[in-house]
Design an enzyme around this catalytic site. Structure first.
Site, PDB file in Angstrom:
ATOM      1  N   THR A 179      10.202 -58.219  28.462  1.00 17.10           N
ATOM      2  CA  THR A 179      10.124 -56.962  27.469  1.00 17.10           C
ATOM      3  C   THR A 179      10.338 -57.615  26.001  1.00 17.10           C
ATOM      4  O   THR A 179       9.602 -56.995  25.249  1.00 17.10           O
ATOM      5  CB  THR A 179      11.494 -56.032  27.724  1.00 17.10           C
ATOM      6  N   LYS A 198      11.415 -73.140  42.225  1.00 15.05           N
ATOM      7  CA  LYS A 198      12.368 -73.862  43.292  1.00 15.05           C
ATOM      8  C   LYS A 198      12.626 -75.019  42.535  1.00 15.05           C
ATOM      9  O   LYS A 198      13.917 -75.444  43.091  1.00 15.05           O
ATOM     10  CB  LYS A 198      11.412 -74.021  44.312  1.00 15.05           C
ATOM     11  N   SER A 200       7.388 -70.785  53.633  1.00  9.95           N
ATOM     12  CA  SER A 200       7.645 -72.035  53.023  1.00  9.95           C
ATOM     13  C   SER A 200       8.890 -72.866  53.253  1.00  9.95           C
ATOM     14  O   SER A 200       9.082 -74.205  52.837  1.00  9.95           O
ATOM     15  CB  SER A 200       7.787 -71.749  51.478  1.00  9.95           C
ATOM     16  N   GLY A 203       7.661 -62.237  36.823  1.00 13.47           N
ATOM     17  CA  GLY A 203       8.543 -63.384  36.591  1.00 13.47           C
ATOM     18  C   GLY A 203      10.174 -62.720  36.960  1.00 13.47           C
ATOM     19  O   GLY A 203      10.181 -61.426  37.045  1.00 13.47           O
TER      20      GLY A 203
END
Length: 796
Positions: A359, A745, A702, A352
């Site tokens: 973390t 998005k 895309s 990500g």
């Protein structure tokens, strides 16, 4: 000196040293009472009394110690105090004179004494001159017996020949007489008697030293060659015996550990080799480091899971916001682990954008399992030896990062975070990714071999969690060994909750504002999220909030003192509760310092808003696309213009090969609608497509429907609404295919104020996972063909 002068000063009782007047020297102390007395002396006039007990085992904390003190002490001045460690100090002392101790009293944690100064005759008459001369000759003979050729020039006895009192004190201080004799000399107030006693004791020492030398010379003369060889042999044995202390320690530590027999046998051989080597041999140091590493590593030393499954679930869900999929997989594994503790742990990979808490989630996992946590940063790693270690034949060789991590953890089942695994690089030194394959394979890592260790080491009990921003470029064998968990960015509501629950309280605590009532209204946090940060995570938001709190602290320091802010009891903790419309609510009847930051005054605490607005061109040929990057989603503007002359398509904006092909494909598809767009295919106009932010590389399929829509818009001269964005791959026949990164998005569109989005129909399942807050504020049109897009926008 004034006769019968009296003083009251701190006292230190010495056990091992006797300090004579007229001497300056360094003394080390490690006793709490002594340190307290010296500290009190430094607060006064740096004067202190050194006293001596008749009982060698006296203790300053003993109440009866006062009765056992000698009547004479040394009045001194502290020149310098150096703190060696927490409980040890080194003091430079100038000893000045003898004093009589009248009384001693205990003050809190140190002792004080009242003293009377006694005159010390320093005059030189004929009798004392003769005594002093004889003392000097005796001292010279004493030094010759000790084979001393020189002594401290500052304390040279000849310098004080005209002052018998100083002469005897300095010689007594420089001699090796027993403390009891020195103490007797200190107690003697008559200078003549003091000199007599010192001469007698030095003469006795001279006789003893001469006798010892005579005996040694006779014994050595009788030693023949065989005896000397035996003597040397015994010395060598004794030295080796002393050096073998490490060997015995190693054997004891080896037997106390649950080490496999083959490993134990190898280490015993290494210990045996070490015992036969010279202590300072380079090979001995290498072997010693190797043995110590093996013994420092954990062998079957597992942390027992103390928490119940429900408690672990509670800790995970309350210590970190979001990331439900990752938490779910961990909890599912632990459910099986509680039944079968030998089950192999999964290798998780959290993928990500940065700043979303990957973390910190791993830290929460380790905390919930009560396991040790170790982080290994793989970013920029390009040497395979960093993973597998260096062979011991190399100078300065070291074990690899995994063995070092196990040593740091001290347990066989820690949680190890492999941070930024996607940023490993290959070089002429090898490919670290290939070395990771063995570590991250549950079928192989139970016998991982580090080049430095040269023995198998079990990593199967370790819970490995990796993080990455993108999977692009990572090898398929490595990906195949990990369970990929995609972690998306946060929505406005999620960021608001994270700010209220985690960020603001932690910043307030770090700034020591716990005792100050601070309220930051929701509208302010929303405005900071919208206008100051355009990110998937919350790092930028934390920076903005930190700067806000810092300016608030500066303002408080103009109005209140530091102690009022930090230590003042301004409110009762029960008066602060979480509210729906503000961070805290407060009872106005409770006094204290208040700072309320609302929409009307927050700009006083933050910088000017960055210009984060999208490029907006209200004309045909301008369309917003949606793109995914390693740092989350983004809105991608596309500009198109046409020329009257016949031509092909021109592309600018730092585009990759796939995106260029998508543009060519899109123009070919649009040509199939030439009759509806009113242009002749044979006379196809030249189209120029530009993607702003030309310095940023762009690639991927895309943007297909975005490019096709921009071309169709410029050809039909019909505008596309500026509150609309789209994403989707197109085929040559005009079908719209699903794409990845839908959540990122759509969140990017939401952050930028886009209210309408066109998505591929096959991405409905991805859209359903979006937060309700986002779905309630965005209208989505799902399409399966490019014609549906054109119909929806009234282009054809």
């Amino acid at each position: 000196m004034i006769k019968n002068r009296k003083e009251d000063l701190p006292i230190v009782i010495l056990k091992e040293n006797v300090l004579f007047p007229n001497i300056t020297l360094w003394v080390t102390f490690d006793n709490e009472y002594v340190i307290n007395s010296i500290a009190q002396s430094m607060l006064e006039e740096r004067l202190i009394l050194f006293a001596y007990s008749n009982e060698p085992n006296c203790d300053e904390s003993d109440r009866g110690v006062v009765k056992n003190l000698c009547s004479v002490g040394t009045y001194s001045k502290l020149i310098q105090v150096i703190k060696i460690s927490k409980d040890v100090i080194k003091v430079l002392v100038e000893c000045q004179s003898r004093v009589l101790i009248d009384s001693v009293s205990k003050k809190n944690d140190y002792l004080r004494a009242k003293v009377t100064f006694v005159p010390d005759s320093s005059g030189l008459n004929r009798e004392l001159f003769t005594y002093s001369k004889f003392l000097k000759e005796t001292y010279e003979a004493y030094r010759n017996s000790l084979s001393l050729k020189s002594y401290d020039a500052d304390n040279e006895p000849i310098n004080y020949f005209e002052n018998p009192s100083k002469l005897v004190d300095i010689i007594a201080s420089n001699s090796n007489l027993e403390n009891s004799i020195k103490l007797e000399l200190l107690q003697e107030l008559n200078v003549k008697t003091r000199i007599e006693k010192l001469i007698v004791n030095l003469s006795i020492e001279i006789d003893l030293l001469d006798l010892k030398k005579d005996i040694n010379s006779k014994v050595r003369a009788k030693l023949d060659k065989g005896q000397r060889d035996y003597f040397l042999s015994e010395q060598v044995k004794e030295i080796q015996k002393r050096l073998g202390k490490d060997e015995n320690d190693y054997i004891d530590r080896l037997n106390s550990k649950d080490i496999p027999e083959d490993v134990k046998s190898k280490i015993e051989k290494e210990i045996s080799r070490l015992s036969k080597m010279q202590m300072n041999s380079p090979d001995a140091n290498i072997i010693r480091s190797y043995i110590e590493l093996i013994l420092d590593l954990p062998w079957n030393e597992n942390t027992v899971m103390k928490n119940h499954l429900s408690e672990i679930e509670f800790i995970l869900r309350n210590s970190h916001y979001g990331m439900d999929e990752a938490k779910e997989k961990i909890i599912n594994f632990l459910a099986v682990y509680q039944i079968n503790s030998k089950v192999k742990a999964p290798i998780l990979c959290l993928v990500g954008p940065p700043g979303i808490g990957k973390t910190s989630l791993v830290e929460s996992i380790a905390r919930s399992l009560s396991r040790e946590f170790v982080k290994i940063s793989l970013g920029g790693l390009r040497d395979e030896a960093e993973i597998r270690g260096h062979r011991r034949t190399y100078v300065g060789s070291l074990p690899g990062v995994f063995i070092s991590a196990m040593k740091r953890s001290g347990k066989s089942n820690p949680v190890i975070l492999l941070d930024e695994i996607d940023k490993i690089n290959s070089s002429y030194k090898g490919n670290p990714e290939s070395a990771l394959l063995e570590v991250l394979d549950p079928e192989q890592n139970y016998k991982f071999i580090d080049h430095y260790l040269e023995i198998p080491y079990d990593l199967s009990n370790v819970l490995f969690v990796t993080t990455a921003n993108s999977l692009n470029g990572m090898s398929k064998p490595l990906l195949d060994r990990m369970e990929i968990i995609k972690v998306e960015g946060y929505s406005y509501i999620e960021k608001l909750e994270i700010a209220k629950i985690f960020l603001i309280p932690s910043i307030i605590k770090e700034s020591f504002l716990d005792k100050v009532y601070i309220r930051i209204e929701d509208d302010v946090i929303f405005n900071l999220i919208r206008n100051y940060t355009m990110e998937s995570g919350v790092r930028g938001l934390k920076r903005v909030l930190t700067n806000l709190i810092r300016r608030l602290v500066r303002e408080l320091l103009y109005e209140y003192s530091k102690d009022q802010i930090i230590k003042g009891n301004f409110y009762s903790p029960s008066s602060l509760i979480h509210g729906n419309n503000s961070l805290f609510t407060h009872d106005p009847d409770i006094p204290g310092i208040y700072k309320i930051i609302n929409i009307n005054n927050y700009y006083n605490y933050v910088d000017t808003e960055d210009n984060l607005d999208l490029i907006k061109i209200d004309s045909s040929g301008f369309v917003y696309g949606l793109a995914w990057t390693n740092y989350g989603g983004t809105v991608l503007p596309v500009e198109a213009t046409k020329f009257e002359k016949k031509g092909d398509i021109i592309l600018t904006g730092s585009l990759g090969a796939i995106m260029k092909e998508s543009a060519q494909l899109a123009y070919s598809i649009v040509k199939t609608y030439s009759s509806k767009l009113n242009f002749d295919v044979k006379e196809s106009p030249e189209i120029h497509l530009h993607f702003p932010e030309g310095a940023t590389p762009k690639d991927g399929p895309s943007a297909g429907i975005t490019i096709a829509t921009a071309i169709a818009s410029i050809l039909s001269d019909k505008k596309v609404p500026l509150d609309l964005a789209m994403t989707g791959e197109v085929t040559l026949k005009g079908f719209v295919l699903p794409v990845g990164g839908i959540k990122e998005k759509v969140l990017a569109a939401y952050r930028n104020g886009i209210s309408k989005v066109i998505l591929p129909k096959d991405n409905k399942k991805d859209y359903s996972k979006l937060p309700e807050e986002v779905k309630d504020n965005i209208d989505v049109k799902f399409v399966s063909s490019l014609e549906e897009v054109f119909d929806y926008l009234n282009i054809i």
